[in-house]
Design an enzyme around this catalytic site. Structure first.
Site, PDB file in Angstrom:
ATOM      1  CG  HIS A  18      -1.958  -0.995   1.344  1.00 21.94           C
ATOM      2  ND1 HIS A  18      -2.090  -1.843   2.418  1.00 21.94           N
ATOM      3  CD2 HIS A  18      -2.983  -1.300   0.510  1.00 21.94           C
ATOM      4  CE1 HIS A  18      -3.150  -2.627   2.252  1.00 21.94           C
ATOM      5  NE2 HIS A  18      -3.712  -2.323   1.091  1.00 21.94           N
ATOM      6  CE  LYS A  42     -12.248  -7.062   1.335  1.00 20.26           C
ATOM      7  NZ  LYS A  42     -10.969  -6.502   0.842  1.00 20.26           N
ATOM      8  NE  ARG A  91      -2.993  -6.792  -4.727  1.00 17.89           N
ATOM      9  CZ  ARG A  91      -3.785  -7.059  -3.717  1.00 17.89           C
ATOM     10  NH1 ARG A  91      -3.271  -7.356  -2.561  1.00 17.89           N
ATOM     11  NH2 ARG A  91      -5.092  -7.051  -3.857  1.00 17.89           N
ATOM     12  CB  SER A 129      -4.321  -6.768   4.481  1.00 19.21           C
ATOM     13  OG  SER A 129      -3.981  -5.495   4.005  1.00 19.21           O
TER      14      SER A 129
HETATM   15  P1  ADP Z   1     -10.123  -3.447  -0.461  1.00 28.35           P
HETATM   16  O1  ADP Z   1     -11.022  -4.075   0.567  1.00 28.35           O
HETATM   17  O2  ADP Z   1     -10.686  -2.172  -1.022  1.00 28.35           O
HETATM   18  O3  ADP Z   1      -9.628  -4.381  -1.513  1.00 28.35           O
HETATM   19  P2  ADP Z   1      -7.368  -3.418   0.465  1.00 28.35           P
HETATM   20  O4  ADP Z   1      -6.789  -2.723   1.653  1.00 28.35           O
HETATM   21  O5  ADP Z   1      -7.216  -4.877   0.383  1.00 28.35           O
HETATM   22  O6  ADP Z   1      -8.878  -2.965   0.421  1.00 28.35           O
HETATM   23  O7  ADP Z   1      -6.753  -2.789  -0.864  1.00 28.35           O
HETATM   24  C1  ADP Z   1      -6.891  -1.441  -1.171  1.00 28.35           C
HETATM   25  C2  ADP Z   1      -6.253  -1.163  -2.509  1.00 28.35           C
HETATM   26  O8  ADP Z   1      -4.845  -1.373  -2.404  1.00 28.35           O
HETATM   27  C3  ADP Z   1      -6.719  -2.078  -3.648  1.00 28.35           C
HETATM   28  O9  ADP Z   1      -6.741  -1.332  -4.849  1.00 28.35           O
HETATM   29  C4  ADP Z   1      -5.656  -3.125  -3.717  1.00 28.35           C
HETATM   30  O10 ADP Z   1      -5.552  -3.665  -5.027  1.00 28.35           O
HETATM   31  C5  ADP Z   1      -4.448  -2.302  -3.364  1.00 28.35           C
HETATM   32  N1  ADP Z   1      -3.393  -3.136  -2.790  1.00 28.35           N
HETATM   33  C6  ADP Z   1      -3.485  -4.036  -1.794  1.00 28.35           C
HETATM   34  N2  ADP Z   1      -2.295  -4.627  -1.561  1.00 28.35           N
HETATM   35  C7  ADP Z   1      -1.424  -4.071  -2.439  1.00 28.35           C
HETATM   36  C8  ADP Z   1      -0.040  -4.288  -2.750  1.00 28.35           C
HETATM   37  N3  ADP Z   1       0.675  -5.211  -2.148  1.00 28.35           N
HETATM   38  N4  ADP Z   1       0.491  -3.522  -3.702  1.00 28.35           N
HETATM   39  C9  ADP Z   1      -0.256  -2.623  -4.367  1.00 28.35           C
HETATM   40  N5  ADP Z   1      -1.536  -2.399  -4.172  1.00 28.35           N
HETATM   41  C10 ADP Z   1      -2.129  -3.115  -3.218  1.00 28.35           C
END
Ligand code: ADP
Length: 166
Positions: A18, A42, A91, A129
């Site tokens: 992130h 979630k 990703r 995550s």
């Molecule tokens: P959501 O419930 O909206 O998917 P996340 O926290 O899982 O929430 O992800 C938020 C955003 O960050 C999404 O666009 C996801 O693709 C992106 N994201 C999550 N992990 C990574 C990572 N390792 N690298 C780049 N982007 C990421």
């Protein structure tokens, strides 16, 4: 006019993937707001408040990044904050279908807001995550994948959960 990107997500918890995305976006936008959604569906491990505190600590050296919680329709929130784009991460191909669906729906809801996709550095391409939580729940180390404070917080959280279950 200031170009503001809104980066919405669950951030349960924030990872270096992130953060990699936030840093990349800061090269293109004047400000990035990390917008934490409750995402009750979630069943997050951390409360919204805990997620915000961890993000605040993780972005303390990034002057143009800040965080807050939001509720309800994302496009309404983006409009309220005068955001010019929604930032999302791509990703692997597995992210694509859901992200495309969301982006089209958001465009339908507000044609003035663009969704911008960015790729993290390769080393974070498989980082989620969920995988962080899974590894820690089995006692593994996630050093290098999350900020130090996050690592401590996830370990503590699982210790509390374990203590309750025992
Ligand atoms: P959501 O419930 O909206 O998917 P996340 O926290 O899982 O929430 O992800 C938020 C955003 O960050 C999404 O666009 C996801 O693709 C992106 N994201 C999550 N992990 C990574 C990572 N390792 N690298 C780049 N982007 C990421």
């Amino acid at each position: 006019m200031k170009k503001i990107a809104i980066y919405p997500g669950t951030f349960d918890p924030i990872t270096n993937g992130h953060l990699d995305l936030v840093k990349r976006a800061l090269r293109m936008f004047d400000e990035v707001i990390i917008a934490v959604a409750p995402s009750q569906k979630k069943q997050p491990l951390f409360t919204v408040r805990e997620r915000l505190l961890l993000i605040k600590s993780a972005v303390r050296s990034l002057k143009k990044a800040r965080t807050e919680a939001f509720n309800g329709l994302l496009v309404e929130y983006v409009k309220k904050r005068k955001g010019s784009a929604i930032l999302r991460g791509l990703r692997a191909v597995s992210d694509f279908e859901y992200e495309l669906q969301m982006a089209h729906m958001n465009r339908r809801l507000n044609t003035n807001i663009e969704t911008v996709f960015m790729m993290p550095s390769e080393e974070y391409s498989y980082l989620t995550s969920s995988i962080i939580k899974e590894v820690v729940s089995f006692g593994g180390s996630v050093r290098g994948f999350v900020p130090d404070e996050v690592e401590v917080a996830v370990h503590e959280k699982f210790k509390i959960v374990k203590d309750i279950l025992e």
